[in-house]
Motif scaffolding. Structure first.
Motif, PDB file in Angstrom:
ATOM      1  N   LYS A 109      42.955  47.222  30.773  1.00  0.00           N
ATOM      2  CA  LYS A 109      42.866  47.838  32.096  1.00  0.00           C
ATOM      3  C   LYS A 109      43.147  49.331  32.027  1.00  0.00           C
ATOM      4  CE  LYS A 109      44.148  43.785  34.846  1.00  0.00           C
ATOM      5  NZ  LYS A 109      45.115  43.232  35.838  1.00  0.00           N
ATOM      6  N   GLU A 110      44.127  49.728  31.209  1.00  0.00           N
ATOM      7  CA  GLU A 110      44.492  51.134  31.055  1.00  0.00           C
ATOM      8  C   GLU A 110      44.269  51.551  29.604  1.00  0.00           C
ATOM      9  OE1 GLU A 110      48.459  51.769  32.374  1.00  0.00           O
ATOM     10  OE2 GLU A 110      48.105  50.978  34.387  1.00  0.00           O
ATOM     11  N   ASN A 111      44.030  52.853  29.416  1.00  0.00           N
ATOM     12  CA  ASN A 111      43.790  53.385  28.066  1.00  0.00           C
ATOM     13  C   ASN A 111      42.692  52.595  27.361  1.00  0.00           C
ATOM     14  OD1 ASN A 111      45.953  55.262  28.408  1.00  0.00           O
ATOM     15  ND2 ASN A 111      47.401  53.642  27.860  1.00  0.00           N
ATOM     16  N   THR A 112      41.617  52.377  28.090  1.00  0.00           N
ATOM     17  CA  THR A 112      40.518  51.561  27.581  1.00  0.00           C
ATOM     18  C   THR A 112      39.791  52.260  26.431  1.00  0.00           C
ATOM     19  OG1 THR A 112      40.217  50.629  29.791  1.00  0.00           O
ATOM     20  CG2 THR A 112      38.408  50.370  28.226  1.00  0.00           C
ATOM     21  N   VAL A 113      39.499  51.483  25.416  1.00  0.00           N
ATOM     22  CA  VAL A 113      38.649  51.952  24.311  1.00  0.00           C
ATOM     23  C   VAL A 113      37.299  51.260  24.474  1.00  0.00           C
ATOM     24  CG1 VAL A 113      38.367  52.080  21.817  1.00  0.00           C
ATOM     25  CG2 VAL A 113      40.650  52.245  22.815  1.00  0.00           C
ATOM     26  N   PRO A 114      36.261  51.991  24.819  1.00  0.00           N
ATOM     27  CA  PRO A 114      34.962  51.335  25.059  1.00  0.00           C
ATOM     28  C   PRO A 114      34.504  50.526  23.854  1.00  0.00           C
ATOM     29  CG  PRO A 114      34.922  53.624  25.793  1.00  0.00           C
ATOM     30  CD  PRO A 114      36.206  53.446  25.059  1.00  0.00           C
ATOM     31  N   GLY A 115      34.186  49.266  24.115  1.00  0.00           N
ATOM     32  CA  GLY A 115      33.717  48.369  23.071  1.00  0.00           C
ATOM     33  C   GLY A 115      34.804  47.531  22.440  1.00  0.00           C
ATOM     34  N   ASP A 116      36.058  47.875  22.662  1.00  0.00           N
ATOM     35  CA  ASP A 116      37.173  47.125  22.082  1.00  0.00           C
ATOM     36  C   ASP A 116      37.657  46.112  23.107  1.00  0.00           C
ATOM     37  OD1 ASP A 116      39.239  46.181  20.615  1.00  0.00           O
ATOM     38  OD2 ASP A 116      40.491  47.974  20.770  1.00  0.00           O
ATOM     39  N   ARG A 117      37.558  44.845  22.767  1.00  0.00           N
ATOM     40  CA  ARG A 117      37.967  43.781  23.685  1.00  0.00           C
ATOM     41  C   ARG A 117      39.024  42.913  23.027  1.00  0.00           C
ATOM     42  NH1 ARG A 117      32.965  40.693  26.138  1.00  0.00           N
ATOM     43  NH2 ARG A 117      32.617  40.159  23.949  1.00  0.00           N
TER      44      ARG A 117
END
Length: 643
Positions: A109-117
């Motif tokens: 939700k916060e400090n999102t790294v695009p593509g990292d799930r």
């Protein structure tokens, strides 16, 4: 000097305050124990992510193991290989016994790294269970075991856990029936309920005699774990088990606990060699009392056990103005019965009581009672004094016998092999995030894996970190006393500026010193007083000798001689003569001021004058005979021209 000392004291105090604030902020970001920082920076620098990139510019690549591994999971693809439990807990109602908690794969939700799930626990107050088989089973022989994964309590945590279980290898292991009693070898990870913050490391040890398994718990870390549960950041949890029967637990690549499987587990792996004989009982006549009442003591005749500890003060007098007939409380005259009041249901309505306003100005109201005081005759209940017990035999304990269940396991590291990993959790908080699981035997492999995954999340979180002001406010929320330091630190520059820059008030002593620097008319009797104060004794002796020789030879006129004598007298009384002239009201005209300035400028060079200069002054004195105490203008001017 005192003022300067005072200013430097304030400066020193200010530096100490600033240092204390800085130290407090640093303490909020460090652990409260001696920890070992691993060489993680080197691993992060080797990654393909630059520190200067923001969270919107990073390019995420799924981590890939660089060595031998037993299990890895990034959750970046489909949730393949993971099995949801279909069973339920035993000895519980069917409504709450089912493992029906939901799981989702999603981004932070916060400090999102695009593509990292990651894998996210979504349900509240439900049981969750999910597991996956290892790529290959781990056998405890001569290789270390390293278990590492990430956790983020995105909503904080009230009560719940985020630990993992390494399931024991067995022929009947079925992941669809994974539940709380499924045999496991190791349980590791964070757990919290109320204000109890834990980091579990539990392993199940097999008794070599009975074949039964017992849980062995590692001692609690001596580190404050609270911030890892509440800061809503992704943290890296690592467990390292070594073949030499030692272990380490790390959070964010920092060791928070280490110990030995043989010495730092509760209960101990190996039982004691001797135990107390369970069949032995304490004899009935065994006396364990070290002190007993003195049997020969007698209560004194004047000892009254019935005397109360408090009695009324007979000397007390009722204060004047005491209102005996006024109650302390009276019905509120402004109160009104509610409209919906039903006397049949609610009873008779009575106005609420309020303090009697008449008692506010009086010493008291109601029936006056004498105050109580300590009873001087009170002694309490009499007891015989205690003496040493002559029959004391000490504290009884049964004899030791060999422990029939004793065994010695010298290598508890050799545990039951592991073939699966599982999450079996219950939580009162949702959105617990899991990511980047790895099980391997080489620390370098785990560190590289962390650099490519958790290291990237750490960089993004650092880029989005709030400013210094927000950090100060956050620190003050946990420690309110920091507000005092903030106020003092903010006011310190202003205070120091006032102390060092504000003009000091002139004192009487400063004024007196200034007065001595004012130019004054120079008379014959005051010729060169400053020079004579600074000249050494040798020059003075030479001048006096020359004057005496001149008088004997008759080369000096009488007026000049009187001038010399007058000069000598003024040497001792110059400070008395000069103020008298000024007090007499003599005005210094412009010509005299110019001459005095010339005299002041030539004073330093005049100090270096030799005997010839003194002879010139003597000649000038002969030319001006009979002039009395006229200011020596010509002498000064000639002296300047000569030099």
């Amino acid at each position: 000097v005192t003022r300067m000392h005072f200013q430097w004291d304030w400066l020193y105090l200010g530096v100490m305050i600033i240092n204390s604030v800085t130290a407090e902020i640093e303490n909020e970001e460090t652990l409260d124990a001696d920890v070992e920082v691993e060489d993680f920076e080197k691993q992060s620098q080797e990654s393909n992510v630059g520190r200067d990139k923001s969270s919107l510019e990073v390019v995420y690549q799924t981590p890939k193991p660089t060595g031998e591994v037993y299990f890895t999971e990034t959750f970046d693809g489909e949730l393949s290989g993971w099995v949801l439990s279909k069973t339920k807990k035993e000895d519980m109602d069917d409504n709450i016994a089912k493992y029906d908690g939901e799981w989702e794969v999603e981004e932070l939700k916060e400090n999102t790294v695009p593509g990292d799930r990651g894998l996210v626990l979504k349900s509240v107050a439900k049981h969750h269970a999910i597991s996956a088989m290892l790529t290959k089973a781990f056998i405890f022989d001569n290789k270390p075991l390293i278990v590492q994964y990430e956790v983020n309590f995105q909503e904080g945590i009230d009560c719940g856990g985020a630990y993992i279980k390494l399931l024991s290898s067995s022929d009947d292991l079925n992941l669809e029936y994974f539940f709380d009693k499924t045999p496991y070898t190791i349980m590791f990870g964070p757990d919290k309920c109320g204000e109890d913050y834990k980091l579990h490391f539990i392993f199940r040890h097999k008794n070599p005699k009975t074949g039964e398994y017992d849980e062995k718990h590692a001692k609690r870390p001596d580190v404050d774990l609270k911030k890892f549960y509440l800061d809503k950041k992704t943290h890296l949890y690592t467990l390292v088990l070594k073949p030499d029967d030692t272990f380490e637990m790390l959070i964010d690549q920092v060791v928070v606990s280490r110990g030995s499987l043989l010495e730092d587990m509760v209960p101990p792996v190996n039982p004691p060699k001797e135990i107390e004989d369970p069949s032995e009982k304490k004899p009935e006549d065994w006396d364990e009392r070290p002190k007993i009442p003195d049997p020969n003591a007698v209560k004194p005749d004047d000892w009254d056990d019935d005397e109360p500890s408090k009695i009324e003060d007979p000397d007390a007098v009722k204060p004047e103005g005491w209102l005996d007939d006024e109650p302390q409380y009276v019905p509120d005259p402004n109160a009104k019965k509610p409209k919906d009041w039903d006397e049949e249901m609610d009873g008779e309505w009575e106005a609420p009581q309020i303090p009697n306003p008449k008692c506010e100005s009086a010493p008291g109201c109601g029936h006056w009672v004498r105050p109580m005081k300590n009873n001087p005759k009170y002694k309490g209940k009499w007891k015989a004094p205690m003496i040493d017990n002559p029959n004391y035999q000490g504290i009884w304990s049964p004899q030791k016998i060999p422990n029939p269940d004793y065994f010695e396991d010298r290598h508890p590291f050799e545990m039951t092999a592991v073939s699966a990993v599982g999450l079996e959790l219950w939580s009162m908080t949702s959105d617990i995030y899991f990511d980047n699981f790895i099980i391997c035997s080489e620390k370098e492999v785990a560190d590289r894996w962390a650099a490519d995954g958790w290291g990237l999340k750490k960089l993004v979180a650092s880029a989005n970190e709030p400013g210094m002001f927000s950090q100060l406010v956050t620190a003050a929320e946990d420690h309110p006393w920091l507000w005092v330091l903030y106020v003092l630190t903010s006011a310190l520059p202003v205070g120091l500026g006032v102390l060092f820059c504000w003009p000091a008030k002139k004192t009487d002593e400063d004024i007196d010193l200034k007065k001595t620097d004012i130019s004054k008319p120079i008379m014959k009797g005051e010729l060169k007083p400053e020079r004579e104060e600074l000249d050494d004794d040798e020059i003075e002796l030479e001048e006096e000798k020359e004057n005496e020789d001149a008088v004997k030879d008759g080369k000096m006129s009488k007026p000049a001689c009187s001038l010399i004598k007058h000069k000598d007298r003024n040497r001792t009384n110059e400070h008395d003569d000069i103020p008298d002239e000024r007090e007499g009201g003599e005005d210094i005209d412009d010509d005299e001021e110019e001459e005095n300035e010339v005299a002041d400028e030539s004073q330093e060079e005049g100090d270096k004058s030799n005997k010839s200069g003194s002879e010139d002054e003597m000649k000038e004195a002969d030319e001006s005979t009979g002039s009395g105490d006229v200011p020596l203008k010509s002498v000064r001017k000639r002296r300047v021209r000569k030099d």
